[in-house]
Write an enzyme that holds these catalytic residues in place. Structure first.
Site, PDB file in Angstrom:
ATOM      1  N   LYS B  53       0.831  -1.199   0.000  1.00  5.37           N
ATOM      2  CA  LYS B  53       0.000   0.000   0.000  1.00  5.37           C
ATOM      3  C   LYS B  53       0.870   1.256   0.000  1.00  5.37           C
ATOM      4  CE  LYS B  53      -3.753  -2.550   2.172  1.00  5.37           C
ATOM      5  NZ  LYS B  53      -4.358  -3.014   3.438  1.00  5.37           N
ATOM      6  N   GLN B  97      -4.107  -1.595   9.626  1.00  2.00           N
ATOM      7  CA  GLN B  97      -3.999  -2.923   9.009  1.00  2.00           C
ATOM      8  C   GLN B  97      -4.562  -3.977   9.973  1.00  2.00           C
ATOM      9  OE1 GLN B  97      -2.873  -3.551   5.828  1.00  2.00           O
ATOM     10  NE2 GLN B  97      -3.542  -5.652   6.187  1.00  2.00           N
ATOM     11  N   ASP B 120     -10.566   3.605   4.480  1.00  4.10           N
ATOM     12  CA  ASP B 120     -10.618   2.153   4.296  1.00  4.10           C
ATOM     13  C   ASP B 120     -12.036   1.613   4.581  1.00  4.10           C
ATOM     14  OD1 ASP B 120      -9.320  -0.240   3.626  1.00  4.10           O
ATOM     15  OD2 ASP B 120      -8.882  -0.721   5.718  1.00  4.10           O
TER      16      ASP B 120
END
Lengths: 279, 279
Positions: B53, B97, B120
């Site tokens: 990412k 994450q 996200d």
């Protein structure tokens, strides 16, 4: 086949008896549950709904604070009213009666309600929590449908539930609640092709479409459970009751089905919100 | 029948070219889009994902700020880190994450991310807004699935979409996005009975179940569009690709299907979040 009429008044009575006891308990702790209702304008059916809710509050010992704003109220004025109630420690639940007059930004008004007072389940944040499985106060009609299923001990897990309708306070949240209880859920709507064929797959049918007698009898699989969340003029639901009755194993009447339980869920959420506050 | 391979790399390349241009434009206004990534612990695949990412950010001109916390980080410490990033005006997007180590309250951590930086799509508030049709940043894999459908101009409205899986960042939000685009949506999961029969109804199949080659070829209706959001060890998707290919009219490969577009959606959301800030 035995036919079960899902009697919302009976469900409602049981819930309200429990609530009456709970409210008495809260009052001994110095907490009087209070629901604030906001009505904007003079729509006669909205006035009736608000009055019914106020009366229902009174019967279980919940205080109801009625705020009636003129129909020319601006969005900003309405938001100010809501903000005031958010900050008022004596108010545990806020209900904005909808629809509001068309010049008002209804979504903005809903979103302004503090999530801990959103006992009617109208905020997107409340919807998100409900759908992800940790919401406190789902919208009241979806909550009522789940309560009826549970009261009559009708199985949900593994069943195919078909929800006809996808409104933010009905079709979408009831789909989410059924999914969280391990139903397989199909959500249908005005753009659905072959609607009859899809409804025929359902073990559980939820009619939430807002069109009188829209769901036909031959759409119902033999033995399906049919829940009618529709309220149309003349006390007519969204299903063709006589025809659906033939195939259903269990069915809610209109009136006397989902409707009364919906108000009980509003009361229940208000009491729960009050129970979370300190005296 | 013509067979369309839905090439995620091609979709992704198009998106990233647009983003590169947009980022250049933002920089001339004094705004450098910045994504903060938080990694807790040393899980090797999580480390790989975060690095991927970060590299993807760099390629389109997004700044990436990598925060790497030790595996013994407490929930409170993680929340403090997130709160710091919420308040940092130079950070436009926050990615935590996951999975985080099991002693951490992951949901609480997600919920702490400010909604305007939730690029996200992990907060319940963001989910609620997405499901009600006005969310800015849906979860990235669902967004990628929609992007692929749109890139290849595959019709959604009126189609029956069957989503297998109901996780908060995949099955549930992709069901919501498809519903909002007027698909009829069925959400299936581990408790679904007769799964094969339900998948056979689908015009659009989304596999989001996390089990290698779980969806079999003979479950796919002739001509269905098949989207595989699964990532299993050994680059294997959730569908039995060879077998599903036979019946599908369009299908995503694994790798090279949904995966690359997912990262592009993260970049896209970060750039959009940056564009909403003032220099």
């Amino acid at each position: 086949m035995e036919k079960l009429i899902l009697d919302g008044k009976r469900v409602s009575q049981t819930v309200r008896e429990q609530l009456t006891t709970q409210v008495q308990g809260l009052k001994t702790r110095g907490i009087t549950p209070c629901l604030a209702t906001i009505l904007v304008g003079n729509d006669p059916s909205s006035e009736t709904y608000v009055r019914m809710k106020g009366n229902a509050c009174k019967k279980v010992g919940i205080e109801s604070r009625r705020i009636h704003l003129p129909k020319e109220t601006t969005t900003e004025e309405l938001l100010d009213t809501i903000k005031g109630l958010n900050e008022d420690g004596a108010v545990h639940g806020i209900l904005l009666q909808h629809p509001v007059p068309s010049h008002i930004d209804e979504r903005k008004a809903f979103e302004t309600i503090a999530i801990e007072k959103d006992v009617d389940g109208v905020t997107s944040a409340g919807y998100g929590q409900t759908a992800l499985g940790f919401g406190k106060y789902p919208s009241c009609t979806p909550a009522a449908i789940m309560k009826i299923l549970d009261f009559y001990e009708l199985p949900i897990e593994g069943k195919h539930a078909v929800v006809v309708g996808r409104s933010p306070i009905l079709g979408k949240p009831v789909s989410a609640l059924l999914l969280n209880r391990n139903a397989t859920v199909t959500t249908c709507h005005s753009r659905t092709e072959n609607l009859a064929d899809i409804v025929k797959l359902a073990d559980i049918v939820v009619a939430a479409v807002g069109k009188p007698e829209f769901i036909k009898g031959d759409w119902i699989k033999k033995g399906a459970v049919v829940l009618d969340a529709g309220y149309n003029k003349g006390n007519i639901g969204d299903i063709d009751y006589e025809a659906c009755y033939e195939n259903a194993s269990a069915i809610t009447p209109v009136p006397g089905g989902v409707g009364p339980v919906t108000i009980s869920m509003l009361l229940k959420h208000t009491v729960e919100a009050a129970a979370l506050t300190k005296a």
